[in-house]
Design an enzyme around this catalytic site. Structure first.
Site, short mmCIF file in Angstrom:
data_model
loop_
_atom_site.label_atom_id
_atom_site.label_comp_id
_atom_site.label_asym_id
_atom_site.label_seq_id
_atom_site.Cartn_x
_atom_site.Cartn_y
_atom_site.Cartn_z
N ASP A 23 -22.39 -28.86 2.57
CA ASP A 23 -21.70 -27.59 2.83
C ASP A 23 -21.35 -26.83 1.57
OD1 ASP A 23 -21.01 -27.47 5.80
OD2 ASP A 23 -20.41 -29.51 5.28
N ASP B 156 -21.49 -28.48 14.54
CA ASP B 156 -20.77 -28.81 13.31
C ASP B 156 -19.30 -28.43 13.47
OD1 ASP B 156 -19.98 -29.20 10.67
OD2 ASP B 156 -21.17 -27.54 9.86
C1 DX5 Z 1 -16.82 -26.98 7.67
C2 DX5 Z 1 -18.18 -27.56 7.49
C3 DX5 Z 1 -18.39 -28.83 8.21
C4 DX5 Z 1 -17.34 -29.89 7.94
C5 DX5 Z 1 -17.32 -30.77 9.14
O1 DX5 Z 1 -16.84 -25.65 7.62
O2 DX5 Z 1 -19.21 -26.67 7.87
O3 DX5 Z 1 -19.69 -29.35 7.99
O4 DX5 Z 1 -17.53 -30.65 6.77
O5 DX5 Z 1 -16.28 -31.67 9.02
P1 DX5 Z 1 -15.58 -32.29 10.32
O6 DX5 Z 1 -16.60 -33.11 11.03
O7 DX5 Z 1 -14.46 -33.10 9.74
O8 DX5 Z 1 -15.08 -31.14 11.15
ZN ZN Z 2 -21.26 -27.58 7.80
#
Ligand code: DX5
Ligand code: ZN
Length: 226
Positions: free
Chosen positions: A43, A183
């Site tokens: 990310d 996601d």
């Molecule tokens: C947040 C990112 C995600 C994040 C997901 O904006 O795009 O990929 O790291 O993390 P979790 O699974 O903890 O929501």
């Molecule tokens: Zn992400």
């Protein structure tokens, strides 16, 4: 390499490295590779499209070689205002795909063509405020290899899953033929419902890295949706 060959057995769990323990990043990647993980979600936030500056090419470069050596891939989610500006550096740093946000461009076909010019597969992402219809139109224009449906507002790991996302995945699945990725807040309590709704790529950050043994959490989640 196109997306479908990255999806084994109908679905794929992707650890979101944003939630990793960066003091031990290499070690955690190696443990996940040993557990069978081959698709990693990376990310990048620019502090403009989303509030935080997250991780970028320097970090990507530090892990790409080890992941590619065993046939793994780096799936990069660009939460940035000007995605095309970054493609060359991401490609040179080991990215295999770049996913840009529908909300960040009014010309998805051009942005996708630029990504492909650098040898990158292409994803198109929609935030919770964007309709599946609008995303499907952009995905078609981009001939997208995947569509990423955000089940939180992009920016931070560890937020709660938005339950209406299951219905949004179902609707999106009626509109696009490429793989659907979800996601945000994905974990044991919603992974099966998301798979059944039509998602085949499940990104999980805190569900994996907040576990004392991330590799074990990865294995359990992957088994749940296999
Ligand atoms: C947040 C990112 C995600 C994040 C997901 O904006 O795009 O990929 O790291 O993390 P979790 O699974 O903890 O929501
Ligand atoms: Zn992400």
């Amino acid at each position: 390499m196109g997306w479908p060959v990255w999806i084994r057995d109908g679905s794929e769990v992707e650890p979101s490295l944003y939630a990793a323990d960066f003091r031990r990043l290499g070690e955690q990647v190696d443990e996940l590779l040993a557990a069978g993980c081959r698709v990693f979600h990376f990310d990048t936030g620019d502090g403009h499209f989303v509030p935080p500056v997250t991780i970028g090419p320097v970090v990507l470069r530090s892990i790409a070689e080890g992941i590619h050596a065993v046939g793994g891939v780096l799936d990069c989610h660009l939460m940035v205002t000007d995605p095309a500006h970054h493609f060359e550096e991401f490609a040179a740093s080991g990215a295999d795909s770049v996913t840009f946000h529908v909300e960040a461009t009014d010309d998805p076909a051009r942005v996708a063509a630029e990504a492909r010019g650098h040898g990158l597969a292409v994803g198109v992402s929609l935030s919770p405020g964007t309709s599946p219809e609008e995303a499907a139109t952009a995905a078609e224009a981009a001939a997208a290899d995947l569509v990423l449906l955000m089940s939180i507002w992009p920016g931070y790991s560890g937020q709660s899953f938005m339950p209406e996302s299951v219905g949004r995945v179902e609707r999106l699945a009626e509109l696009v033929s490429c793989p659907i990725q979800v996601d945000g807040g994905v974990g044991p309590s919603n992974a099966r419902a998301l798979r059944d709704a039509g998602a085949s790529l499940l990104v999980a950050g805190s569900a994996i890295f907040s576990d004392p043994e991330p590799a074990g959490a990865y294995r359990r989640l992957a088994a749940l949706v296999a």
